[in-house]
Scaffold this motif. Sequence first.
Motif, PDB file in Angstrom:
ATOM      1  N   ASP A 112      46.545  -2.020 -13.391  1.00 62.54           N
ATOM      2  CA  ASP A 112      46.647  -0.349 -12.151  1.00 62.54           C
ATOM      3  C   ASP A 112      47.952   0.476 -13.370  1.00 62.54           C
ATOM      4  OD1 ASP A 112      45.406  -2.028 -10.164  1.00 62.54           O
ATOM      5  OD2 ASP A 112      47.568  -2.803  -9.422  1.00 62.54           O
ATOM      6  N   LEU A 113      48.075  -0.335 -14.232  1.00 64.73           N
ATOM      7  CA  LEU A 113      48.745   0.872 -14.764  1.00 64.73           C
ATOM      8  C   LEU A 113      48.713   1.546 -15.988  1.00 64.73           C
ATOM      9  CD1 LEU A 113      52.175  -1.554 -16.543  1.00 64.73           C
ATOM     10  CD2 LEU A 113      52.274   1.099 -14.710  1.00 64.73           C
ATOM     11  N   LEU A 114      47.214   0.900 -16.209  1.00 60.17           N
ATOM     12  CA  LEU A 114      46.042   2.041 -17.765  1.00 60.17           C
ATOM     13  C   LEU A 114      45.613   2.798 -16.800  1.00 60.17           C
ATOM     14  CD1 LEU A 114      45.289  -1.107 -19.449  1.00 60.17           C
ATOM     15  CD2 LEU A 114      46.849   0.528 -20.408  1.00 60.17           C
ATOM     16  N   LYS A 115      45.457   3.143 -15.720  1.00 55.47           N
ATOM     17  CA  LYS A 115      44.431   3.666 -15.100  1.00 55.47           C
ATOM     18  C   LYS A 115      45.697   5.320 -15.116  1.00 55.47           C
ATOM     19  CE  LYS A 115      41.769   0.343 -11.910  1.00 55.47           C
ATOM     20  NZ  LYS A 115      41.496  -0.380 -10.454  1.00 55.47           N
ATOM     21  N   ARG A 139      40.181  -2.493 -24.076  1.00 56.30           N
ATOM     22  CA  ARG A 139      39.693  -4.080 -24.501  1.00 56.30           C
ATOM     23  C   ARG A 139      41.304  -4.400 -24.266  1.00 56.30           C
ATOM     24  NH1 ARG A 139      39.013  -7.814 -29.482  1.00 56.30           N
ATOM     25  NH2 ARG A 139      38.694  -9.693 -28.725  1.00 56.30           N
ATOM     26  N   THR A 140      41.541  -5.677 -23.275  1.00 58.02           N
ATOM     27  CA  THR A 140      42.579  -6.029 -23.189  1.00 58.02           C
ATOM     28  C   THR A 140      42.206  -7.996 -23.539  1.00 58.02           C
ATOM     29  OG1 THR A 140      42.529  -6.411 -20.415  1.00 58.02           O
ATOM     30  CG2 THR A 140      42.455  -4.490 -21.005  1.00 58.02           C
ATOM     31  N   THR A 141      43.611  -7.921 -24.722  1.00 56.52           N
ATOM     32  CA  THR A 141      43.540  -9.510 -24.491  1.00 56.52           C
ATOM     33  C   THR A 141      44.975 -10.028 -24.398  1.00 56.52           C
ATOM     34  OG1 THR A 141      41.814  -9.063 -26.103  1.00 56.52           O
ATOM     35  CG2 THR A 141      43.042 -11.133 -26.189  1.00 56.52           C
ATOM     36  N   GLU A 142      44.804 -10.983 -23.950  1.00 56.81           N
ATOM     37  CA  GLU A 142      45.902 -11.688 -23.407  1.00 56.81           C
ATOM     38  C   GLU A 142      46.699 -12.092 -25.257  1.00 56.81           C
ATOM     39  OE1 GLU A 142      47.980 -16.050 -21.102  1.00 56.81           O
ATOM     40  OE2 GLU A 142      46.384 -14.990 -19.419  1.00 56.81           O
ATOM     41  N   TRP A 143      47.897 -11.893 -25.360  1.00 59.81           N
ATOM     42  CA  TRP A 143      48.629 -12.346 -26.322  1.00 59.81           C
ATOM     43  C   TRP A 143      49.773 -13.430 -26.587  1.00 59.81           C
ATOM     44  CZ3 TRP A 143      52.182  -9.093 -29.590  1.00 59.81           C
ATOM     45  CH2 TRP A 143      51.302  -8.876 -31.162  1.00 59.81           C
ATOM     46  N   THR A 144      49.958 -13.719 -27.389  1.00 61.96           N
ATOM     47  CA  THR A 144      51.002 -14.995 -27.835  1.00 61.96           C
ATOM     48  C   THR A 144      51.915 -13.994 -29.121  1.00 61.96           C
ATOM     49  OG1 THR A 144      50.395 -16.520 -25.943  1.00 61.96           O
ATOM     50  CG2 THR A 144      52.529 -17.128 -27.120  1.00 61.96           C
ATOM     51  N   PRO A 145      52.318 -13.433 -29.126  1.00 58.06           N
ATOM     52  CA  PRO A 145      53.316 -13.200 -30.643  1.00 58.06           C
ATOM     53  C   PRO A 145      54.433 -14.322 -30.565  1.00 58.06           C
ATOM     54  CG  PRO A 145      53.939 -11.916 -29.025  1.00 58.06           C
ATOM     55  CD  PRO A 145      52.758 -12.661 -28.199  1.00 58.06           C
ATOM     56  N   VAL A 146      54.057 -15.296 -32.066  1.00 56.60           N
ATOM     57  CA  VAL A 146      54.815 -16.559 -32.177  1.00 56.60           C
ATOM     58  C   VAL A 146      55.583 -16.351 -33.366  1.00 56.60           C
ATOM     59  CG1 VAL A 146      53.394 -18.231 -30.829  1.00 56.60           C
ATOM     60  CG2 VAL A 146      52.893 -17.704 -33.837  1.00 56.60           C
ATOM     61  N   ILE A 147      55.806 -15.276 -33.978  1.00 58.93           N
ATOM     62  CA  ILE A 147      56.307 -15.221 -35.576  1.00 58.93           C
ATOM     63  C   ILE A 147      56.779 -13.269 -35.792  1.00 58.93           C
ATOM     64  CG2 ILE A 147      56.686 -15.260 -37.507  1.00 58.93           C
ATOM     65  CD1 ILE A 147      55.254 -17.275 -37.870  1.00 58.93           C
ATOM     66  N   GLN A 170      53.345  -8.635 -15.317  1.00 58.05           N
ATOM     67  CA  GLN A 170      53.459  -9.591 -14.695  1.00 58.05           C
ATOM     68  C   GLN A 170      52.026 -10.466 -15.263  1.00 58.05           C
ATOM     69  OE1 GLN A 170      55.205 -10.868 -12.777  1.00 58.05           O
ATOM     70  NE2 GLN A 170      54.673 -12.762 -12.829  1.00 58.05           N
ATOM     71  N   ASP A 171      51.025  -9.649 -14.869  1.00 55.12           N
ATOM     72  CA  ASP A 171      49.802 -10.133 -15.031  1.00 55.12           C
ATOM     73  C   ASP A 171      48.882  -9.030 -15.675  1.00 55.12           C
ATOM     74  OD1 ASP A 171      48.728  -8.864 -12.331  1.00 55.12           O
ATOM     75  OD2 ASP A 171      49.734 -10.416 -11.180  1.00 55.12           O
ATOM     76  N   GLU A 172      47.224  -8.933 -15.253  1.00 58.69           N
ATOM     77  CA  GLU A 172      46.421  -8.479 -16.033  1.00 58.69           C
ATOM     78  C   GLU A 172      45.746  -7.189 -14.541  1.00 58.69           C
ATOM     79  OE1 GLU A 172      41.908  -8.301 -18.485  1.00 58.69           O
ATOM     80  OE2 GLU A 172      42.819  -9.883 -17.358  1.00 58.69           O
TER      81      GLU A 172
END
Length: 97
Positions: A64-67, A81-89, A57-59
């Motif tokens: 919470d999951l990573l903990k 390191r967490t980065t919002e990512w948009t796979p396009v292909i 849903q969000d960061e």
Amino acid sequence: MTVFAVEYVYAADSSAVRDDHRPAHRAWLAGLADGGQLLTSGPYGDGAGALLIFKVQDETQLNDLLKQDPFAVAGTIAGIRTTEWTPVIGLLAAHAS
């Protein structure tokens, strides 16, 4: 839902502790994959860390999951390191929409 790339950097000299906790870590990851929250994951070839791709849903939910990761609980992760990512292909592109 948002896709995040998560990079783990393992703590120096944590290999033996990771070995001890790997079955629980992988069971935790498998549960997240079964639930659709983890798209894929795996260690880097040099053993220094790992890459995990989540759809959550969000960061806040991601953190919470990573903990809960048994590796995190055991103290084997020195950095995240967490980065919002948009796979396009490619295979994961369908999961971004």
